[in-house]
Design a protein around this motif. Structure first.
Motif, mmCIF file in Angstrom:
data_model
loop_
_atom_site.group_PDB
_atom_site.id
_atom_site.type_symbol
_atom_site.label_atom_id
_atom_site.label_comp_id
_atom_site.label_asym_id
_atom_site.label_seq_id
_atom_site.Cartn_x
_atom_site.Cartn_y
_atom_site.Cartn_z
ATOM 1 N N TYR A 106 0.841 -1.196 0.000
ATOM 2 C CA TYR A 106 0.000 0.000 0.000
ATOM 3 C C TYR A 106 0.876 1.246 0.000
ATOM 4 N N TRP A 107 0.589 2.147 -0.939
ATOM 5 C CA TRP A 107 1.258 3.451 -0.965
ATOM 6 C C TRP A 107 0.444 4.504 -0.213
ATOM 7 N N MET A 108 -0.883 4.397 -0.241
ATOM 8 C CA MET A 108 -1.726 5.457 0.308
ATOM 9 C C MET A 108 -2.788 4.881 1.244
ATOM 10 N N ASP A 109 -3.101 5.633 2.297
ATOM 11 C CA ASP A 109 -4.131 5.261 3.256
ATOM 12 C C ASP A 109 -4.809 6.533 3.754
ATOM 13 N N ASP A 110 -6.042 6.396 4.210
ATOM 14 C CA ASP A 110 -6.814 7.539 4.714
ATOM 15 C C ASP A 110 -6.839 8.688 3.707
ATOM 16 N N VAL A 111 -7.123 8.362 2.456
ATOM 17 C CA VAL A 111 -7.171 9.367 1.394
ATOM 18 C C VAL A 111 -8.448 10.199 1.537
ATOM 19 N N VAL A 112 -8.278 11.510 1.611
ATOM 20 C CA VAL A 112 -9.417 12.423 1.725
ATOM 21 C C VAL A 112 -9.306 13.462 0.606
ATOM 22 N N CYS A 113 -10.258 13.436 -0.319
ATOM 23 C CA CYS A 113 -10.253 14.350 -1.464
ATOM 24 C C CYS A 113 -11.484 15.260 -1.421
ATOM 25 N N GLU A 114 -11.332 16.442 -1.987
ATOM 26 C CA GLU A 114 -12.475 17.323 -2.179
ATOM 27 C C GLU A 114 -13.236 16.957 -3.448
ATOM 28 N N GLY A 115 -12.525 16.344 -4.403
ATOM 29 C CA GLY A 115 -13.133 15.937 -5.658
ATOM 30 C C GLY A 115 -12.674 16.744 -6.849
ATOM 31 N N ASP A 134 -4.603 -4.442 5.631
ATOM 32 C CA ASP A 134 -4.198 -5.732 5.088
ATOM 33 C C ASP A 134 -4.639 -5.828 3.635
ATOM 34 N N LYS A 135 -4.274 -6.921 2.969
ATOM 35 C CA LYS A 135 -4.445 -7.014 1.513
ATOM 36 C C LYS A 135 -5.902 -7.084 1.079
ATOM 37 N N THR A 136 -6.826 -7.274 2.034
ATOM 38 C CA THR A 136 -8.244 -7.338 1.668
ATOM 39 C C THR A 136 -8.920 -5.969 1.672
ATOM 40 N N GLU A 137 -8.177 -4.897 1.988
ATOM 41 C CA GLU A 137 -8.788 -3.573 2.130
ATOM 42 C C GLU A 137 -8.467 -2.659 0.947
ATOM 43 N N ALA A 138 -8.337 -3.219 -0.230
ATOM 44 C CA ALA A 138 -7.984 -2.420 -1.404
ATOM 45 C C ALA A 138 -9.137 -1.519 -1.835
ATOM 46 N N ALA A 139 -8.783 -0.271 -2.166
ATOM 47 C CA ALA A 139 -9.764 0.690 -2.674
ATOM 48 C C ALA A 139 -9.886 0.550 -4.184
ATOM 49 N N GLY A 140 -11.098 0.687 -4.678
ATOM 50 C CA GLY A 140 -11.313 0.595 -6.115
ATOM 51 C C GLY A 140 -12.309 1.632 -6.597
ATOM 52 N N VAL A 141 -12.540 1.629 -7.899
ATOM 53 C CA VAL A 141 -13.499 2.560 -8.495
ATOM 54 C C VAL A 141 -14.269 1.875 -9.611
ATOM 55 N N ILE A 142 -15.454 2.375 -9.862
ATOM 56 C CA ILE A 142 -16.222 2.056 -11.060
ATOM 57 C C ILE A 142 -16.508 3.376 -11.752
ATOM 58 N N CYS A 143 -15.895 3.594 -12.891
ATOM 59 C CA CYS A 143 -16.026 4.873 -13.609
ATOM 60 C C CYS A 143 -17.207 4.814 -14.569
ATOM 61 N N THR A 144 -18.003 5.881 -14.571
ATOM 62 C CA THR A 144 -19.188 5.954 -15.422
ATOM 63 C C THR A 144 -19.166 7.259 -16.203
#
Length: 485
Positions: A106-115, A134-144
């Motif tokens: 993991y490179w990044m954690d607790d990412v907070v964006c304004e958008g 841990d390895k099960t907490e990966a962040a993802g996206v669905i782009c529309t």
């Protein structure tokens, strides 16, 4: 590892170039330069893996010569929107490794964006490589598509209206499904029907408004769950400041017939309590102790392992064989936090998950306990720092209060009621690297428990915003005022 290989290649090139022609030497030098250019070109780029198409998947970001995953702590649709903008699309956040487990560190954690950030690396996060995931907490996206009606509504516009502007006289709220009256899913009565709240973006700030509204004390947990059951969702995009006296003063996105992008059955829920810690940041200590110090980099090697210097320091380390003799200009200061609540302030990680740091010979009980930012007149961050909570302890206590927590000998960590945790200015990483900041006037912001990972009674005394006057020879910090991180 990447840079070690690169340095080996450089050494090989030097050795092999001793008995070759100038043209061959130039060719080999160009090869190395292309490698360096590629690394610089990829820095901050993101890619999606594991999805059924190129517009969805777990998020990976390139930094320091390698790809790394992003943890789903604090991950929301605003961050997903930043990622998906590269495809000229909007996005919906996914959690829990929906597209598979993380296959990189993991490179990044607790990412907070304004958008509206141009890249994910411009968002607030805990620091490169600082994570407890841990390895099960990966962040993802669905782009529309931007015009797709399935796009999350809270990305089309930010909440602007307060609830009291649109609700009717008979509107009320309640907690349902809990084991006691102090917990449960949040339901709101509107237009003669009870309904739940969409949990997207649901944090301790919103939960605090609920607990105050119902006279149940303070928010101990803000949950996005079906544990307490579920009902029709009739409110979405709730956004509170953290000091709201009731839910109706908070802003919202939609009320009535709303769409919620969360998993089916998941709704907003809270756990309230009468006993909670409350850290008060000492602004006077910051103003009195702030000063500049020039330090050679060979004295900062442990701090560099914790990512406590600015990006240019690591570039110097990569490119200059005598980097140890370069100096960095540090804005040092003391940060003191007094627990004025009625419960102890304890790390959110259990003791067996604390991380041992060999260089400093101490345990990290929290990845990031404090953040330090230097902002220009437009609010752009020009320098930043962070402080890992390797030692939460009772440094000083008010008269009549006995110290309980000490970090010696793998002791328990925490801050007792009416005791202060103090980071003196001479402690490693208790600074901001301002080497690359031009002289001038800036805002200097210090925040403890910045991502509200630990519940508190009040968050508007967790940060200080000060005026920073920076010159070639001195730093002057003054006019500090308390606010929310």
């Amino acid at each position: 590892m990447y840079y070690r290989i690169l340095f080996i290649l450089l050494e090989i090139v030097v050795i092999l170039c001793k008995d070759v022609s100038d043209d061959e030497r130039a060719t080999r030098a160009a090869f190395i330069q292309r490698l360096l250019n590629k690394q610089k070109f990829l820095e901050g780029r993101v890619k999606l893996l594991g999805g059924t198409n190129k517009y969805e998947g777990n998020v990976y970001i390139y930094h320091a010569g390698r790809w790394g995953a992003v943890c789903d702590d604090s991950w929301d649709d605003a961050a997903a929107h930043v990622v998906c903008r590269k495809f000229n699309r909007t996005g919906r956040a996914t959690h829990g490794g929906q597209f598979g487990e993380a296959n990189e560190k993991y490179w990044m954690d607790d990412v907070v964006c304004e958008g509206d950030e141009k890249s994910l690396s411009q968002c607030i996060f805990t620091g490169w490589g600082s994570t407890d995931c841990d390895k099960t907490e990966a962040a993802g996206v669905i782009c529309t598509n931007m015009t797709d009606n399935t796009a999350p509504s809270n990305l089309k516009q930010k909440p602007t209206k307060r609830l009291h502007e649109v609700i009717d006289v008979g509107t009320s709220i309640r907690l349902v499904g809990g084991r006691s009256s102090a917990e449960g899913r949040v339901e709101i009565y509107h237009n003669r029907r009870w309904g739940s709240i969409c949990p997207d973006g649901w944090t301790l700030y919103e939960a605090a408004a609920i607990c105050r509204h119902l006279a149940l004390g303070y928010a101990e947990q803000a949950l996005q769950t079906d544990y307490f059951g579920s009902s029709e969702i009739i409110l979405s995009g709730v956004h509170c400041e953290g000091n709201d006296t009731n839910l109706f003063t908070c802003k919202h996105q939609e009320i009535g017939d709303v769409a919620c992008p969360r998993e089916a059955g998941y709704v907003a829920a809270v756990v309230c309590t009468k006993q909670l810690a409350d850290l008060l940041l000492d602004t006077t200590a910051i103003e009195r102790s702030a000063h500049l110090q020039d330090v050679p980099m060979f004295q900062l090697q442990c701090a560099m392992e914790e990512n406590c210097l600015s990006k240019s320091a690591y570039e110097i380390q990569k490119t200059n064989p005598n980097w140890q003799f370069e100096t960095r200009r540090l804005l040092r200061f003391t940060a003191s936090s007094l627990n004025i609540g009625n419960a102890e302030f304890r790390p959110y990680l259990p003791k067996h998950l604390w991380q041992w740091h060999l260089c400093h010979m101490h345990y990290h009980s929290m990845e990031v306990f404090a953040t330090f930012d230097v902002l220009d007149a437009t609010g752009r961050r020009v320098a930043e720092g962070h402080k890992a909570s390797f030692c939460l302890e009772d440094n000083t206590c008010l008269p009549g209060v006995e110290k309980k927590y000490s970090c010696k000998n793998y002791g328990d960590q925490g801050v007792s009621v009416n005791c202060s945790d103090i980071y003196q200015y001479n402690v490693d990483c208790q600074w901001v690297d301002v080497t690359d900041v031009e002289p001038g006037d800036y805002s200097f912001k210090v925040a403890v428990n910045p991502h509200a990972r630990i519940a508190e009674q009040n968050y508007h005394n967790n940060a200080a915003s000060c005026v920073l006057r920076l010159s070639d020879t001195y730093a002057f910090v003054y006019a500090c005022k308390l606010l929310r991180p």
